[in-house]
Design a protein around this motif. Structure first.
Motif, mmCIF file in Angstrom:
data_model
loop_
_atom_site.group_PDB
_atom_site.id
_atom_site.type_symbol
_atom_site.label_atom_id
_atom_site.label_comp_id
_atom_site.label_asym_id
_atom_site.label_seq_id
_atom_site.Cartn_x
_atom_site.Cartn_y
_atom_site.Cartn_z
ATOM 1 N N SER A 10 0.828 -1.204 0.000
ATOM 2 C CA SER A 10 0.000 0.000 0.000
ATOM 3 C C SER A 10 0.862 1.253 0.000
ATOM 4 C CB SER A 10 -0.911 -0.009 1.236
ATOM 5 O OG SER A 10 -1.716 1.138 1.279
ATOM 6 N N SER A 11 1.920 1.243 0.805
ATOM 7 C CA SER A 11 2.824 2.388 0.864
ATOM 8 C C SER A 11 3.527 2.599 -0.471
ATOM 9 C CB SER A 11 3.857 2.158 1.970
ATOM 10 O OG SER A 11 4.865 3.146 1.934
ATOM 11 N N THR A 12 3.948 1.500 -1.104
ATOM 12 C CA THR A 12 4.639 1.605 -2.390
ATOM 13 C C THR A 12 3.721 2.193 -3.451
ATOM 14 O OG1 THR A 12 6.042 -0.294 -1.843
ATOM 15 C CG2 THR A 12 5.905 0.333 -4.162
ATOM 16 N N ASN A 67 12.149 -1.468 -10.531
ATOM 17 C CA ASN A 67 11.960 -2.919 -10.656
ATOM 18 C C ASN A 67 10.938 -3.442 -9.645
ATOM 19 O OD1 ASN A 67 13.874 -3.067 -12.718
ATOM 20 N ND2 ASN A 67 15.563 -3.496 -11.315
ATOM 21 N N LEU A 68 9.842 -2.718 -9.514
ATOM 22 C CA LEU A 68 8.826 -3.076 -8.523
ATOM 23 C C LEU A 68 8.157 -4.402 -8.844
ATOM 24 C CD1 LEU A 68 7.165 0.442 -8.130
ATOM 25 C CD2 LEU A 68 8.899 -0.603 -6.668
ATOM 26 N N PHE A 69 8.179 -4.825 -10.106
ATOM 27 C CA PHE A 69 7.532 -6.060 -10.527
ATOM 28 C C PHE A 69 8.307 -7.303 -10.095
ATOM 29 C CE2 PHE A 69 10.861 -5.458 -13.529
ATOM 30 C CZ PHE A 69 11.242 -6.741 -13.916
ATOM 31 N N MET A 70 9.597 -7.153 -9.802
ATOM 32 C CA MET A 70 10.474 -8.296 -9.577
ATOM 33 C C MET A 70 10.303 -8.847 -8.159
ATOM 34 S SD MET A 70 12.705 -10.466 -10.648
ATOM 35 C CE MET A 70 13.306 -9.871 -12.238
ATOM 36 N N PRO A 71 9.841 -10.103 -8.008
ATOM 37 C CA PRO A 71 9.587 -10.650 -6.676
ATOM 38 C C PRO A 71 10.849 -10.998 -5.893
ATOM 39 C CG PRO A 71 9.080 -12.279 -8.367
ATOM 40 C CD PRO A 71 9.381 -10.997 -9.078
ATOM 41 N N ALA A 77 11.856 -5.155 -5.948
ATOM 42 C CA ALA A 77 11.153 -4.748 -4.730
ATOM 43 C C ALA A 77 10.797 -5.920 -3.830
ATOM 44 C CB ALA A 77 9.887 -3.980 -5.109
ATOM 45 N N GLY A 78 10.755 -7.140 -4.393
ATOM 46 C CA GLY A 78 10.402 -8.291 -3.577
ATOM 47 C C GLY A 78 8.924 -8.371 -3.253
ATOM 48 N N LEU A 79 8.086 -7.715 -4.053
ATOM 49 C CA LEU A 79 6.637 -7.764 -3.839
ATOM 50 C C LEU A 79 6.055 -9.019 -4.482
ATOM 51 C CD1 LEU A 79 5.769 -4.051 -4.722
ATOM 52 C CD2 LEU A 79 5.891 -5.038 -2.424
ATOM 53 N N SER A 80 5.001 -9.549 -3.900
ATOM 54 C CA SER A 80 4.272 -10.645 -4.525
ATOM 55 C C SER A 80 3.532 -10.108 -5.749
ATOM 56 C CB SER A 80 3.272 -11.242 -3.532
ATOM 57 O OG SER A 80 2.248 -10.297 -3.238
ATOM 58 N N VAL A 81 2.991 -11.017 -6.566
ATOM 59 C CA VAL A 81 2.214 -10.593 -7.732
ATOM 60 C C VAL A 81 1.025 -9.741 -7.297
ATOM 61 C CG1 VAL A 81 0.849 -11.375 -9.719
ATOM 62 C CG2 VAL A 81 2.934 -12.608 -9.078
ATOM 63 N N SER A 87 0.551 -1.209 -7.402
ATOM 64 C CA SER A 87 1.443 -0.222 -8.023
ATOM 65 C C SER A 87 1.289 -0.220 -9.533
ATOM 66 C CB SER A 87 2.902 -0.520 -7.649
ATOM 67 O OG SER A 87 3.144 -0.236 -6.286
ATOM 68 N N ALA A 88 1.090 -1.419 -10.114
ATOM 69 C CA ALA A 88 0.899 -1.505 -11.565
ATOM 70 C C ALA A 88 -0.310 -0.683 -11.997
ATOM 71 C CB ALA A 88 0.726 -2.965 -11.978
ATOM 72 N N GLU A 89 -1.373 -0.720 -11.197
ATOM 73 C CA GLU A 89 -2.560 0.071 -11.550
ATOM 74 C C GLU A 89 -2.220 1.554 -11.604
ATOM 75 O OE1 GLU A 89 -7.070 1.209 -10.027
ATOM 76 O OE2 GLU A 89 -6.129 -0.640 -9.306
#
Length: 409
Positions: A10-12, A67-71, A77-81, A87-89
């Motif tokens: 949410s913060s990202t 590179n926010l997409f990279m898990p 960023a290490g974010l899940s899908v 963030s993609a939205e």
């Protein structure tokens, strides 16, 4: 199912939105106007990258929005899908933003392929500069001479000859190949394998763009737009010889890799489209409240209030469907989310097309000009009903999976 974003996600997403509002939105109209005024049509050799792009990329990277997409937390960023979806939205609200955050297609999908399936040598040579945003890439899939909606029709070949692999064939709608920073492509082609089934007959091969035998024939306009400096090219491969080490994961594994590539990538595409839909609805409402005709604001004329409600319903339903697909990929894996991924690939671009069409109508003549982002959004929506498989293919997959529950194919 829990679609609630983590506190970090949410913060990202909020930070992404703030960056877009502060740094991208104020200059985006001028950015695209400069590109339109300097356009050279199909002469892609003259395309250039405006300096502001690299400056904004550096600023985004400095702020940790990279590179926010990279898990993988060591590479991105290490974010899940699911968490990245939010963030993609936000990036979908801008045609410029995905590149600024190094989260643009087809690079994201190509980077995920290299991350999941690439050798150490392939990662060092190509994944590292892609993650750094130093180069761009292209994915060679669609072909002009066959019905490419059925990937088993593919005519291009990748034939193993000793320690080399030899590529021949024609590809088109190769998005990003016009970018002067495009240095590497992933070429998917048939590799005849007598011992394998129909889904073990293809390979993915890394092709440096300066390899002899690779020839860009032309750039293809999409509804009259060349999408410079990105571009969508027709590229011919004539006896292109490469070391066998350029094959990703080994010959015959192309379909396996494609399945892993397309799931998360379609989440990214669909959430960006929903961001574009939200932006389009905002533009429509703002225009409808300000403009007066026949003594009333446009929002109060005809059935416009009902249309606004229909847009809100469509966007929110599409978002929930997309978040469900993302949750399933994270929790159960791509193969358990096949129906959901096919569903969002149909729903999201159709929702964007519906919403942006309404916004264009509200804007009147302005809506079909370059004075707003609406024509770019419409172009995107209609094109993505074909890209990564047309609507009909995905509906066919959904029906097939549904019928299998009843013992029928």
């Amino acid at each position: 199912m829990d679609f609630q974003p983590s506190e970090r996600a949410s913060s990202t997403a909020k930070r992404v939105r703030a960056f877009i509002d502060e740094h991208i939105a104020p200059i985006e109209a001028a950015h695209w106007q400069d590109i339109h005024e300097a356009r050279h049509g199909g002469d892609w050799t003259k395309w250039q990258i405006p300096p502001r792009v690299e400056a904004l990329k550096a600023k985004a990277r400095a702020e940790g929005l990279w590179n926010l997409f990279m898990p993988d937390p060591e590479l991105g960023a290490g974010l899940s899908v699911l968490d990245y979806a939010f963030s993609a939205e936000q990036t979908g609200r801008s045609m410029m933003a995905p590149e600024i955050f190094n989260c643009n297609a087809p690079d994201t999908g190509n980077m995920e392929v290299l991350w999941k399936y690439g050798s150490a040598e392939q990662k060092a040579q190509w994944l590292t500069p892609l993650l750094a945003g130093e180069i761009r890439s292209v994915f060679f899939m669609t072909e002009p001479d066959v019905a490419s909606s059925d990937a088993t029709n593919m005519a291009a070949t990748a034939v193993v000859e000793g320690s080399e692999i030899v590529l021949n064939g024609k590809k088109w709608w190769s998005s990003g190949v016009g970018d002067p920073r495009c240095k590497i492509g992933i070429f998917m082609a048939r590799t005849p394998n007598a011992d394998g089934g129909r889904h073990s007959q293809h390979s993915m091969v890394l092709v440096p763009m300066d390899t002899p035998g690779v020839e860009i024939q032309r750039m293809l306009p999409v509804f009259g737009e060349y999408d410079e400096p990105h571009g969508h090219g027709e590229v011919h491969f004539t006896n292109v010889r490469l070391p066998l080490s350029n094959v990703i994961a080994g010959p015959g594994r192309g379909f396996e890799i494609a399945q892993g590539r397309l799931g998360p990538g379609r989440i990214h595409h669909c959430m960006r489209m929903l961001g574009a839909a939200e932006k389009s609805l905002e533009l429509a409402i703002e225009r409808g409240l300000k403009r007066v005709a026949f003594g009333k604001p446009l929002v109060n004329l005809g059935g416009n209030r009902e249309r606004i409600a229909e847009c809100r319903l469509a966007i929110d339903q599409a978002r929930l469907l997309t978040l469900q697909a993302a949750w399933k990929i994270d929790t159960l894996g791509v193969m358990s989310a096949l129906t959901d991924v096919s569903a969002i690939k149909v729903v999201a671009p159709n929702v964007l097309q519906q919403v942006v069409d309404f916004a264009i109508q509200i804007h009147g003549g302005m809506g079909v000009s370059h004075d707003t982002m609406l024509t770019a959004f419409f172009n995107q929506a209609r094109s993505l009903r074909l890209a990564d498989g047309p609507d009909e293919v995905h509906k066919g997959m959904i029906a097939r999976l549904e019928l299998m529950k009843y013992g029928s194919k």
